[in-house]
Design a protein around this motif. Structure first.
Motif, PDB file in Angstrom:
ATOM      1  N   TYR A  46       0.951  -1.343   0.082  1.00 52.84           N
ATOM      2  CA  TYR A  46      -0.030  -0.078  -0.071  1.00 52.84           C
ATOM      3  C   TYR A  46       0.945   1.249   0.086  1.00 52.84           C
ATOM      4  O   TYR A  46       1.925   1.082   0.455  1.00 52.84           O
ATOM      5  CB  TYR A  46      -0.916   0.013   1.023  1.00 52.84           C
ATOM      6  CG  TYR A  46       0.002  -0.009   2.895  1.00 52.84           C
ATOM      7  CD1 TYR A  46      -0.042   1.055   3.236  1.00 52.84           C
ATOM      8  CD2 TYR A  46       0.118  -1.034   3.182  1.00 52.84           C
ATOM      9  CE1 TYR A  46       0.664   1.276   4.431  1.00 52.84           C
ATOM     10  CE2 TYR A  46       0.974  -1.121   4.385  1.00 52.84           C
ATOM     11  CZ  TYR A  46       1.072   0.033   5.113  1.00 52.84           C
ATOM     12  OH  TYR A  46       1.773   0.104   6.199  1.00 52.84           O
ATOM     13  N   MET A  47       0.033   2.391  -0.510  1.00 56.94           N
ATOM     14  CA  MET A  47       0.869   3.566  -0.228  1.00 56.94           C
ATOM     15  C   MET A  47       0.513   4.377   0.818  1.00 56.94           C
ATOM     16  O   MET A  47      -0.700   4.477   1.008  1.00 56.94           O
ATOM     17  CB  MET A  47       0.535   4.500  -1.689  1.00 56.94           C
ATOM     18  CG  MET A  47       1.113   3.747  -2.849  1.00 56.94           C
ATOM     19  SD  MET A  47       2.792   3.767  -3.138  1.00 56.94           S
ATOM     20  CE  MET A  47       3.007   3.321  -4.673  1.00 56.94           C
ATOM     21  N   HIS A  48       1.645   4.982   1.520  1.00 55.22           N
ATOM     22  CA  HIS A  48       1.089   5.767   2.886  1.00 55.22           C
ATOM     23  C   HIS A  48       1.906   7.121   2.430  1.00 55.22           C
ATOM     24  O   HIS A  48       2.905   7.348   2.452  1.00 55.22           O
ATOM     25  CB  HIS A  48       1.718   5.040   4.000  1.00 55.22           C
ATOM     26  CG  HIS A  48       1.229   6.223   5.188  1.00 55.22           C
ATOM     27  ND1 HIS A  48       0.247   6.254   5.782  1.00 55.22           N
ATOM     28  CD2 HIS A  48       2.422   6.708   5.973  1.00 55.22           C
ATOM     29  CE1 HIS A  48       0.531   7.036   6.888  1.00 55.22           C
ATOM     30  NE2 HIS A  48       1.406   7.354   6.932  1.00 55.22           N
ATOM     31  N   THR A  49       1.069   8.154   2.160  1.00 59.98           N
ATOM     32  CA  THR A  49       1.441   9.366   2.167  1.00 59.98           C
ATOM     33  C   THR A  49       0.306  10.605   2.506  1.00 59.98           C
ATOM     34  O   THR A  49      -0.985  10.042   2.599  1.00 59.98           O
ATOM     35  CB  THR A  49       1.779   9.826   0.455  1.00 59.98           C
ATOM     36  OG1 THR A  49       1.776  10.965   0.498  1.00 59.98           O
ATOM     37  CG2 THR A  49       0.265   9.341  -0.210  1.00 59.98           C
ATOM     38  N   ILE A  97      -3.405  21.085  -2.814  1.00 55.94           N
ATOM     39  CA  ILE A  97      -2.070  21.680  -2.307  1.00 55.94           C
ATOM     40  C   ILE A  97      -0.837  20.693  -2.321  1.00 55.94           C
ATOM     41  O   ILE A  97       0.256  21.248  -2.210  1.00 55.94           O
ATOM     42  CB  ILE A  97      -2.361  22.586  -1.159  1.00 55.94           C
ATOM     43  CG1 ILE A  97      -2.463  21.655  -0.128  1.00 55.94           C
ATOM     44  CG2 ILE A  97      -3.480  23.537  -1.194  1.00 55.94           C
ATOM     45  CD1 ILE A  97      -2.444  22.634   1.249  1.00 55.94           C
ATOM     46  N   ARG A  98      -1.226  19.335  -2.244  1.00 56.53           N
ATOM     47  CA  ARG A  98       0.099  18.499  -2.359  1.00 56.53           C
ATOM     48  C   ARG A  98       0.192  17.649  -3.556  1.00 56.53           C
ATOM     49  O   ARG A  98       0.870  16.711  -3.620  1.00 56.53           O
ATOM     50  CB  ARG A  98      -0.107  17.501  -1.032  1.00 56.53           C
ATOM     51  CG  ARG A  98      -0.132  18.198   0.179  1.00 56.53           C
ATOM     52  CD  ARG A  98      -0.403  17.392   1.488  1.00 56.53           C
ATOM     53  NE  ARG A  98      -0.269  18.298   2.704  1.00 56.53           N
ATOM     54  CZ  ARG A  98      -0.973  17.724   3.837  1.00 56.53           C
ATOM     55  NH1 ARG A  98      -1.746  16.646   3.975  1.00 56.53           N
ATOM     56  NH2 ARG A  98      -0.835  18.559   5.027  1.00 56.53           N
ATOM     57  N   SER A  99      -0.561  18.088  -4.652  1.00 58.62           N
ATOM     58  CA  SER A  99      -0.427  17.259  -5.730  1.00 58.62           C
ATOM     59  C   SER A  99       0.721  17.229  -6.405  1.00 58.62           C
ATOM     60  O   SER A  99       1.071  16.166  -6.887  1.00 58.62           O
ATOM     61  CB  SER A  99      -1.485  17.766  -6.853  1.00 58.62           C
ATOM     62  OG  SER A  99      -1.293  18.860  -7.151  1.00 58.62           O
ATOM     63  N   LYS A 100       1.541  18.423  -6.377  1.00 57.88           N
ATOM     64  CA  LYS A 100       2.962  18.464  -6.956  1.00 57.88           C
ATOM     65  C   LYS A 100       3.757  17.238  -6.144  1.00 57.88           C
ATOM     66  O   LYS A 100       4.600  16.680  -6.788  1.00 57.88           O
ATOM     67  CB  LYS A 100       3.523  19.894  -6.740  1.00 57.88           C
ATOM     68  CG  LYS A 100       2.912  20.733  -8.009  1.00 57.88           C
ATOM     69  CD  LYS A 100       3.523  21.955  -7.815  1.00 57.88           C
ATOM     70  CE  LYS A 100       2.895  23.093  -8.744  1.00 57.88           C
ATOM     71  NZ  LYS A 100       3.464  24.496  -8.572  1.00 57.88           N
ATOM     72  N   LYS A 101       3.500  17.197  -4.818  1.00 52.70           N
ATOM     73  CA  LYS A 101       4.601  16.514  -4.049  1.00 52.70           C
ATOM     74  C   LYS A 101       4.163  15.217  -4.325  1.00 52.70           C
ATOM     75  O   LYS A 101       4.852  14.245  -4.580  1.00 52.70           O
ATOM     76  CB  LYS A 101       4.309  16.599  -2.483  1.00 52.70           C
ATOM     77  CG  LYS A 101       4.887  15.831  -1.676  1.00 52.70           C
ATOM     78  CD  LYS A 101       4.589  16.059  -0.334  1.00 52.70           C
ATOM     79  CE  LYS A 101       5.071  14.986   0.727  1.00 52.70           C
ATOM     80  NZ  LYS A 101       4.839  15.420   2.297  1.00 52.70           N
ATOM     81  N   PHE A 102       2.861  14.570  -4.386  1.00 47.60           N
ATOM     82  CA  PHE A 102       2.552  13.113  -4.830  1.00 47.60           C
ATOM     83  C   PHE A 102       2.967  12.836  -6.269  1.00 47.60           C
ATOM     84  O   PHE A 102       3.357  11.848  -6.173  1.00 47.60           O
ATOM     85  CB  PHE A 102       0.831  13.374  -5.055  1.00 47.60           C
ATOM     86  CG  PHE A 102       0.549  11.812  -5.219  1.00 47.60           C
ATOM     87  CD1 PHE A 102       0.235  11.071  -4.253  1.00 47.60           C
ATOM     88  CD2 PHE A 102      -0.254  11.720  -6.487  1.00 47.60           C
ATOM     89  CE1 PHE A 102      -0.045   9.787  -4.736  1.00 47.60           C
ATOM     90  CE2 PHE A 102      -0.760  10.427  -6.626  1.00 47.60           C
ATOM     91  CZ  PHE A 102      -0.721   9.387  -5.832  1.00 47.60           C
ATOM     92  N   ILE A 103       3.021  13.607  -7.060  1.00 49.54           N
ATOM     93  CA  ILE A 103       3.622  13.331  -8.436  1.00 49.54           C
ATOM     94  C   ILE A 103       4.939  12.903  -8.276  1.00 49.54           C
ATOM     95  O   ILE A 103       5.429  12.213  -9.041  1.00 49.54           O
ATOM     96  CB  ILE A 103       3.421  14.401  -9.551  1.00 49.54           C
ATOM     97  CG1 ILE A 103       1.803  14.479  -9.776  1.00 49.54           C
ATOM     98  CG2 ILE A 103       4.123  14.278 -10.700  1.00 49.54           C
ATOM     99  CD1 ILE A 103       1.246  15.685 -10.724  1.00 49.54           C
ATOM    100  N   GLY A 180      -9.493  16.441 -15.376  1.00 53.60           N
ATOM    101  CA  GLY A 180      -8.655  15.050 -15.410  1.00 53.60           C
ATOM    102  C   GLY A 180      -7.697  15.019 -14.257  1.00 53.60           C
ATOM    103  O   GLY A 180      -6.795  14.119 -14.071  1.00 53.60           O
ATOM    104  N   GLY A 181      -7.930  15.934 -13.417  1.00 59.64           N
ATOM    105  CA  GLY A 181      -7.063  15.714 -11.965  1.00 59.64           C
ATOM    106  C   GLY A 181      -5.603  16.121 -12.541  1.00 59.64           C
ATOM    107  O   GLY A 181      -5.094  17.022 -12.912  1.00 59.64           O
ATOM    108  N   ILE A 182      -4.605  15.223 -11.844  1.00 60.31           N
ATOM    109  CA  ILE A 182      -3.202  15.146 -12.048  1.00 60.31           C
ATOM    110  C   ILE A 182      -2.651  14.725 -13.527  1.00 60.31           C
ATOM    111  O   ILE A 182      -1.638  14.812 -13.511  1.00 60.31           O
ATOM    112  CB  ILE A 182      -2.457  14.511 -11.146  1.00 60.31           C
ATOM    113  CG1 ILE A 182      -2.708  12.933 -11.119  1.00 60.31           C
ATOM    114  CG2 ILE A 182      -2.966  14.918  -9.592  1.00 60.31           C
ATOM    115  CD1 ILE A 182      -1.806  12.139 -10.435  1.00 60.31           C
TER     116      ILE A 182
END
Length: 256
Positions: A46-49, A97-103, A180-182
């Motif tokens: 799983y992903m934890h973020t 606000i955390r989409s850039k970090k997620f990518i 389209g989100g990210i």
């Protein structure tokens, strides 16, 4: 970011990764559900973020007695090792606000894991199409130069339509994926980092998006031939048990 379910981390080297973008109608997520359910894929981690809204729930892919109470979280990874296929299913919104970090985290994981290619399942607002996007089937694709280097002939043979660039006023044509989100940023960042990545998307509207999910899954199957396997009982998509609650549990008889 990635935590394996077992003591040792699985190897994803040369695997194809399929993942959804959290986009209009949740079409990519529903299509990913179809893949995991149909191929009876195994959860390997799983992903934890903090980039995803936290959530937890019961097993959405209940297949046998006793597994319904398993705890499942916002983002999980499933594999069909014999097919060298992995699916990252994302079930929660990406915090804007955390989409850039997620990518950044996602692309780092993709690179270190050794995936041979990544396929993003996405969607875009049907009502935002321009004239050229109204032609033909409501399905489009995008591919990075790195992916086209090895798959150009295959994609050309499918007769797919590349996502048209739109022009506003006198500006240069540009890529636009409204709703389209990210999707757009993930694609452009993958181009910049020379990662083999493709986006498959469907123009749609909010509502009952199950037919859109089947259409997108079939579009992917035209390329990856996921249903061409003698081990499958039938060469059709199998909806997961959780879909029985997509629109609630029905009208309570006590109302009448």
């Amino acid at each position: 970011m990635f935590f394996p379910s077992q003591n040792s981390s699985p190897s994803f080297k040369d695997f194809t990764l399929v993942m959804p973008a959290v986009a209009v109608g949740n079409v990519g997520q529903l299509a990913a559900d179809l893949i995991v359910s149909t191929l009876d894929m195994s959860r390997v981690g799983y992903m934890h973020t903090d980039c995803l809204a936290p959530m937890a729930g019961n097993n959405p892919y209940t297949r046998r007695k006793g597994d319904a109470e398993e705890l499942h979280t916002a983002a999980e990874v499933y594999t069909a090792a014999g097919r060298k296929l992995a699916v990252l299913q994302i079930r929660a919104p990406i915090i804007e606000i955390r989409s850039k970090k997620f990518i950044r985290l996602l692309l780092s994981w993709i690179k270190t894991s050794g995936f041979s290619r990544t396929v993003v399942l996405s969607s875009s607002h049907a009502h935002r199409r321009d004239d050229q996007q109204l032609r033909g089937a409501p399905l489009r694709y995008l591919a990075t130069p790195s992916l086209l280097g090895g798959a150009a002939d295959a994609l050309e043979g499918l007769g797919w339509r590349d996502m048209e660039r739109v022009t506003e006023a006198d500006a240069e044509p540009r890529l636009s994926v409204p709703g389209g989100g990210i999707t757009k940023r993930l694609f452009t960042e993958s181009c910049a980092e020379d990662l083999p990545l493709a986006v498959l998307l469907r123009f749609c509207s909010e509502g009952d998006n199950v037919p859109d999910a089947f259409a997108l899954a079939n579009h992917l199957n035209d390329w990856l031939r996921l249903l061409d396997d003698p081990s499958l009982k039938q060469n059709t998509w199998t909806a997961p048990s959780s879909w029985s609650l997509l629109f609630g549990s029905g009208v309570p008889p006590a109302l009448f």
